[in-house]
Scaffold this active site. Structure first.
Site, PDB file in Angstrom:
ATOM      1  N   CYS A   1       0.791  -1.085  -0.179  1.00 43.55           N
ATOM      2  CA  CYS A   1      -0.034  -0.001  -0.075  1.00 43.55           C
ATOM      3  C   CYS A   1       0.968   1.182   0.040  1.00 43.55           C
ATOM      4  O   CYS A   1       1.197   1.975   1.064  1.00 43.55           O
ATOM      5  CB  CYS A   1      -1.038  -0.084   1.096  1.00 43.55           C
TER       6      CYS A   1
ATOM      7  N   LYS B   1      -1.211   5.798   1.099  1.00 42.91           N
ATOM      8  CA  LYS B   1      -1.809   5.641   2.559  1.00 42.91           C
ATOM      9  C   LYS B   1      -3.220   6.282   2.382  1.00 42.91           C
ATOM     10  O   LYS B   1      -4.186   5.644   3.265  1.00 42.91           O
ATOM     11  CB  LYS B   1      -1.059   6.242   3.678  1.00 42.91           C
TER      12      LYS B   1
ATOM     13  N   ASP C   1       7.224  10.791 -11.801  1.00 44.60           N
ATOM     14  CA  ASP C   1       6.372  11.778 -12.172  1.00 44.60           C
ATOM     15  C   ASP C   1       6.892  13.169 -12.842  1.00 44.60           C
ATOM     16  O   ASP C   1       6.023  13.989 -13.274  1.00 44.60           O
ATOM     17  CB  ASP C   1       5.708  12.328 -10.718  1.00 44.60           C
TER      18      ASP C   1
ATOM     19  N   GLY D   1      18.060  16.847   2.081  1.00 47.92           N
ATOM     20  CA  GLY D   1      16.749  16.128   2.375  1.00 47.92           C
ATOM     21  C   GLY D   1      16.727  16.526   3.944  1.00 47.92           C
ATOM     22  O   GLY D   1      16.928  17.438   4.408  1.00 47.92           O
TER      23      GLY D   1
ATOM     24  N   THR E   1      14.888  14.518   7.633  1.00 46.46           N
ATOM     25  CA  THR E   1      14.755  13.102   8.365  1.00 46.46           C
ATOM     26  C   THR E   1      13.828  13.367   9.395  1.00 46.46           C
ATOM     27  O   THR E   1      14.000  14.260  10.101  1.00 46.46           O
ATOM     28  CB  THR E   1      16.020  12.385   8.724  1.00 46.46           C
TER      29      THR E   1
HETATM   30 CO    CO Z   1      -3.245  -1.232   2.909  1.00 44.75          CO
HETATM   31 CO    CO Z   2       2.237   9.834 -11.193  1.00 41.97          CO
HETATM   32 CO    CO Z   3       3.302  10.416  -7.369  1.00 39.85          CO
END
Ligand code: CO
Ligand code: CO
Ligand code: CO
Length: 351
Positions: free
Chosen positions: A14, A17, A87, A136, A138
């Site tokens: 998954c 979420k 993307d 980044g 964290t």
């Molecule tokens: Co799930």
């Molecule tokens: Co996409």
């Molecule tokens: Co995406």
């Protein structure tokens, strides 16, 4: 005893979420921007946002991160990077820079060398794409999560979006389906190393062939484009249908499928796939479609392939170019066509 990496995720397979319906509601509550430099934003359910500078290329920006879907940390990092870059490619953009996002448990977390392997896997894929990691952020969290925010550039006159598919177009998919099912089956010990390897080979594959297509095909050949991820083939087809004002007709028997995914689909469709079934109801499925092929079309993908709406006269050449692009996991499969909008509001037909 050390926990397996996927045990730091509360649910297998998954990647997203939030159910699609919840996400739509969240975004509907946000006021739209009136800034005319915003060329694409969250309102059209596209893969990334696009912002125009005073001159030259426009900016493409996106972010994606998720819980471990494989136990091999190096592979998980590679998949997270390929998925986030996807993307930018889906908008016809060239990714340039990335920022890492990591959530790690404050105690009983994965060993430092496991965390290092995640980052190294991600970095190797970014490097392969010619993307630099700038930094980044964290945070601590009981559930491990990892991914990237990616920035790229695109010619503002050649942005690929969900809108623009025209009746008569051929729909071409560039990776086989079934990653969600294989990953979930693996979590329950039901997918062999070989089946998992097939899925991970597809997931680490970059969607950068779009850049070759844009360079080699006549301008305006690709009318719409998205990558197939959490909403599955049906969900992302439905988004193209809505944005383009068309009906998407999918051929169940033509769908490319990862080895083992059909056999495992009935038992191991991730809960995201069931959410897709509830959410994308403007769908008609012919009685002749085998149930496992219907499930494959609903399966949430991680780092899935591109779904392209291509001018009919260039479809064969597009598929040939995709096949010759190289890199192992690449291909091009004609999976359906585009028809005029259905008066009754049907967006996707699977037959
Ligand atoms: Co799930
Ligand atoms: Co996409
Ligand atoms: Co995406």
């Amino acid at each position: 005893m050390a926990r397996r990496l996927t045990e730091y995720a509360d649910c297998a397979g998954c990647a997203s979420k939030l159910a699609a319906a919840e996400l739509d509601q969240l975004m509907d509550d946000l006021p739209p921007s009136a800034d005319e430099r915003v060329l694409v934003d969250y309102r059209t359910a596209d893969d990334a946002g696009v912002y125009r500078w005073a001159g030259g290329p426009a900016l493409v920006q996106t972010v994606d991160f998720f819980t471990p879907i494989v136990d091999d940390p190096y592979l998980f990092g590679q998949i997270a990077a390929a998925n986030a870059l996807g993307d930018v490619y889906a908008m016809g953009g060239t990714p340039r820079t990335a920022l890492a996002i990591a959530a790690l448990p404050s105690k009983d977390g994965p060993a430092p060398e496991v965390v290092r392997a995640i980052f190294r896997g991600g970095l190797d894929v970014l490097s392969r794409a010619g993307v630099v990691l700038l930094g980044g952020h964290t945070v601590t969290d009981p559930e491990v999560k990892f991914g990237y925010s990616v920035t790229g550039e695109v010619n503002p006159d050649r942005i690929l979006t969900n809108a623009g598919a025209r009746p008569g177009d051929v729909l071409i998919l560039t990776k086989p389906l079934g990653t969600g099912i294989i990953v979930r089956a693996r979590k329950y010990g039901r997918a062999t190393d070989e089946l998992l390897a097939g899925a991970t080979a597809a997931m680490v594959q970059l969607n950068d062939a779009i850049l070759s297509l844009l360079a080699d095909l006549p301008d305006g050949t690709i009318h719409a484009c998205t990558d197939v991820t959490g909403f599955g083939l049906i969900g992302h087809s439905s988004e193209i249908a809505a944005a383009s004002g068309v009906l998407i007709d999918l051929d169940a028997q033509a769908l490319p499928v990862l080895p083992g995914a059909l056999e495992l689909s009935a038992e191991y469709l991730p809960c995201g796939g069931r959410a897709n079934k509830r959410h994308f109801q403007s769908l008609v499925v012919a009685d002749s479609v085998p149930p496992e092929r219907h499930l494959i079309a609903l399966d949430p993908q991680t780092s899935g392939g591109l779904l392209l709406a291509v001018a009919p006269g260039e479809a064969r050449r597009t598929i040939a170019l995709l096949a010759s692009h190289g890199g192992g996991g690449w291909g091009g499969w004609a999976v359906g066509g585009v028809e005029p909008a259905d008066p009754a509001g049907i967006r996707v037909r699977l037959r």
